[in-house]
Design a protein around this motif. Structure first.
Motif, short mmCIF file in Angstrom:
data_model
loop_
_atom_site.label_atom_id
_atom_site.label_comp_id
_atom_site.label_asym_id
_atom_site.label_seq_id
_atom_site.Cartn_x
_atom_site.Cartn_y
_atom_site.Cartn_z
N THR A 7 -87.34 -59.10 29.17
CA THR A 7 -86.19 -60.00 28.98
C THR A 7 -86.62 -61.19 28.13
OG1 THR A 7 -85.22 -59.31 31.09
CG2 THR A 7 -84.46 -61.41 30.18
N ILE A 77 -79.30 -59.19 33.98
CA ILE A 77 -78.52 -57.97 33.75
C ILE A 77 -77.26 -58.28 32.95
CG2 ILE A 77 -77.10 -56.22 34.92
CD1 ILE A 77 -79.36 -56.21 37.11
N LEU A 80 -78.31 -59.23 29.33
CA LEU A 80 -78.82 -58.06 28.62
C LEU A 80 -77.70 -57.09 28.27
CD1 LEU A 80 -82.11 -57.50 30.63
CD2 LEU A 80 -81.96 -58.11 28.21
N LEU A 81 -76.72 -56.94 29.17
CA LEU A 81 -75.55 -56.12 28.84
C LEU A 81 -74.78 -56.73 27.67
CD1 LEU A 81 -74.27 -55.15 32.40
CD2 LEU A 81 -75.03 -53.57 30.60
N LEU A 110 -83.14 -53.93 30.22
CA LEU A 110 -82.16 -53.75 31.29
C LEU A 110 -82.64 -52.72 32.31
CD1 LEU A 110 -79.30 -54.55 32.23
CD2 LEU A 110 -78.42 -52.76 30.75
N TRP A 114 -83.59 -53.38 36.29
CA TRP A 114 -82.99 -52.58 37.36
C TRP A 114 -84.05 -51.89 38.22
CZ3 TRP A 114 -78.62 -50.53 33.84
CH2 TRP A 114 -77.41 -51.18 34.16
#
Length: 116
Positions: A7, A77, A80-81, A110, A114
């Motif tokens: 990230t 998340i 990143l999406l 991502l 997760w």
């Protein structure tokens, strides 16, 4: 840990894009990166600076998520999406190169967030 590192890489990419779009757009390095001409760069400098600011907001969100540690995973998340979707849109509307610079790295990060 690997999710936060990846990230961070995505955040650095977007800080670099911010610099290119906001400060180097009409300089040789910016024009080479985006394949533009001096005339086009001069005409679109303000628009590029606006795009650069948005890339800065993406980087800020990613850094915020990293700063929060594991509690920041939902923030990582989300941002990143956002990067992945923006990259996919850019790949379709501007050029496939964006897919490799933005979308794929964001998706890899991502998945790492997760899975960790």
């Amino acid at each position: 840990m690997i999710g936060s590192i990846l990230t961070g890489v995505i955040a650095l990419i977007h800080i670099y894009i911010l610099i290119l779009e906001m400060f180097l757009w009409d300089k040789p390095q910016g024009m080479k990166a985006f394949g533009t001409t001096p005339a086009f760069a001069a005409e679109t400098k303000t628009l590029a600076a606006n795009q650069g600011l948005y890339n800065g907001f993406l980087a800020a969100g990613l850094i915020w998520g990293i700063w929060l540690g594991e509690a920041g995973d939902p923030i990582k998340i989300f941002f990143l999406l956002c990067v992945a979707v923006a990259g996919a849109f850019g790949a379709v509307t501007v050029g496939r190169k964006i897919l490799f610079i933005q979308t794929i790295p964001a998706v890899v990060a991502l998945v790492a967030v997760w899975l960790t």
